[in-house]
Scaffold this active site. Structure first.
Site, PDB file in Angstrom:
ATOM      1  N   ARG A   1      -2.625  -2.054   1.077  1.00  0.00           N
ATOM      2  CA  ARG A   1      -2.488  -3.475   0.744  1.00  0.00           C
ATOM      3  C   ARG A   1      -2.339  -3.698  -0.758  1.00  0.00           C
ATOM      4  O   ARG A   1      -2.064  -4.811  -1.181  1.00  0.00           O
ATOM      5  CB  ARG A   1      -3.692  -4.247   1.280  1.00  0.00           C
ATOM      6  CG  ARG A   1      -3.758  -4.168   2.812  1.00  0.00           C
ATOM      7  CD  ARG A   1      -4.848  -5.008   3.361  1.00  0.00           C
ATOM      8  NE  ARG A   1      -4.506  -6.412   3.112  1.00  0.00           N
ATOM      9  CZ  ARG A   1      -5.285  -7.415   3.411  1.00  0.00           C
ATOM     10  NH1 ARG A   1      -6.446  -7.205   3.963  1.00  0.00           N
ATOM     11  NH2 ARG A   1      -4.918  -8.648   3.156  1.00  0.00           N
ATOM     12  N   CYS A   2      -2.505  -2.651  -1.560  1.00  0.00           N
ATOM     13  CA  CYS A   2      -2.455  -2.754  -3.020  1.00  0.00           C
ATOM     14  C   CYS A   2      -1.077  -2.319  -3.524  1.00  0.00           C
ATOM     15  O   CYS A   2      -0.608  -1.229  -3.208  1.00  0.00           O
ATOM     16  CB  CYS A   2      -3.538  -1.863  -3.623  1.00  0.00           C
ATOM     17  SG  CYS A   2      -3.422  -1.650  -5.409  1.00  0.00           S
ATOM     18  N   SER A   3      -0.435  -3.163  -4.318  1.00  0.00           N
ATOM     19  CA  SER A   3       0.914  -2.848  -4.811  1.00  0.00           C
ATOM     20  C   SER A   3       0.918  -1.604  -5.706  1.00  0.00           C
ATOM     21  O   SER A   3       1.841  -0.789  -5.632  1.00  0.00           O
ATOM     22  CB  SER A   3       1.509  -4.040  -5.560  1.00  0.00           C
ATOM     23  OG  SER A   3       0.726  -4.355  -6.702  1.00  0.00           O
TER      24      SER A   3
ATOM     25  N   ASN B   1      -4.867   2.477  -0.819  1.00  0.00           N
ATOM     26  CA  ASN B   1      -5.070   1.232  -0.086  1.00  0.00           C
ATOM     27  C   ASN B   1      -3.680   0.632   0.103  1.00  0.00           C
ATOM     28  O   ASN B   1      -3.078   0.154  -0.861  1.00  0.00           O
ATOM     29  CB  ASN B   1      -5.961   0.266  -0.861  1.00  0.00           C
ATOM     30  CG  ASN B   1      -6.121  -1.063  -0.162  1.00  0.00           C
ATOM     31  OD1 ASN B   1      -5.503  -1.344   0.862  1.00  0.00           O
ATOM     32  ND2 ASN B   1      -6.961  -1.918  -0.724  1.00  0.00           N
TER      33      ASN B   1
ATOM     34  N   ARG C   1       0.665   1.352  -3.390  1.00  0.00           N
ATOM     35  CA  ARG C   1       1.945   1.597  -2.703  1.00  0.00           C
ATOM     36  C   ARG C   1       2.952   2.221  -3.662  1.00  0.00           C
ATOM     37  O   ARG C   1       3.732   3.104  -3.265  1.00  0.00           O
ATOM     38  CB  ARG C   1       2.492   0.293  -2.124  1.00  0.00           C
ATOM     39  CG  ARG C   1       1.727  -0.212  -0.919  1.00  0.00           C
ATOM     40  CD  ARG C   1       2.450  -1.338  -0.200  1.00  0.00           C
ATOM     41  NE  ARG C   1       2.885  -2.415  -1.069  1.00  0.00           N
ATOM     42  CZ  ARG C   1       2.184  -3.512  -1.350  1.00  0.00           C
ATOM     43  NH1 ARG C   1       0.973  -3.665  -0.829  1.00  0.00           N
ATOM     44  NH2 ARG C   1       2.679  -4.446  -2.134  1.00  0.00           N
TER      45      ARG C   1
END
Length: 126
Positions: free
Chosen positions: A18-20, A16, A23
């Site tokens: 948007r998830c740190s 995802n 990433r």
């Protein structure tokens, strides 16, 4: 992808962007030069069979990797839902935001790579 949950290169990242933590796992795979298939699982949710297979490989039950703080988890009353594996998998496939991320699947291991140790285990297993 069929029944092969590892993708064409042998490693698959359920990601995802948007998830740190997700990433960070993607960056670690890139930095290590690991070829992988990126699966944005919110856009391309796993099938019940794929999620079941991933959970079996991780050694976890669906309630172990469910994001219970998500609004939909509260709406569905997941905290008090009976621990019926098939039912939880069905709910998580229908609501993929409930699946903890990132998940890294290699030919040797599968992990929820939310910490460096889990990610290293996946990288070292290839």
């Amino acid at each position: 992808m069929g029944d092969d949950t590892q993708g064409a290169q042998g490693t698959e990242l359920w990601h995802n962007p948007r998830c740190s933590k997700s990433r960070a796992a993607k960056a670690a795979l890139d930095e290590a030069g690991v070829p992988y298939t990126e699966r944005r699982y919110l856009d391309e949710p796993p099938t019940a069979a794929e999620l079941d297979a991933a959970l079996t490989r991780i050694g976890a039950e669906p309630w172990d990797v469910a994001r219970l703080s998500e609004p939909v988890a509260k709406e569905l009353g997941l905290r008090s839902l009976e621990h019926d594996r098939a039912r939880w998998i069905e709910i998580m496939v229908a609501n993929p935001v409930l699946i903890q991320r990132p998940i890294v699947l290699t030919r040797a291991v599968a992990v929820v790579a939310r910490d460096g140790e889990s990610l290293r285990r996946a990288l070292d297993s290839r």
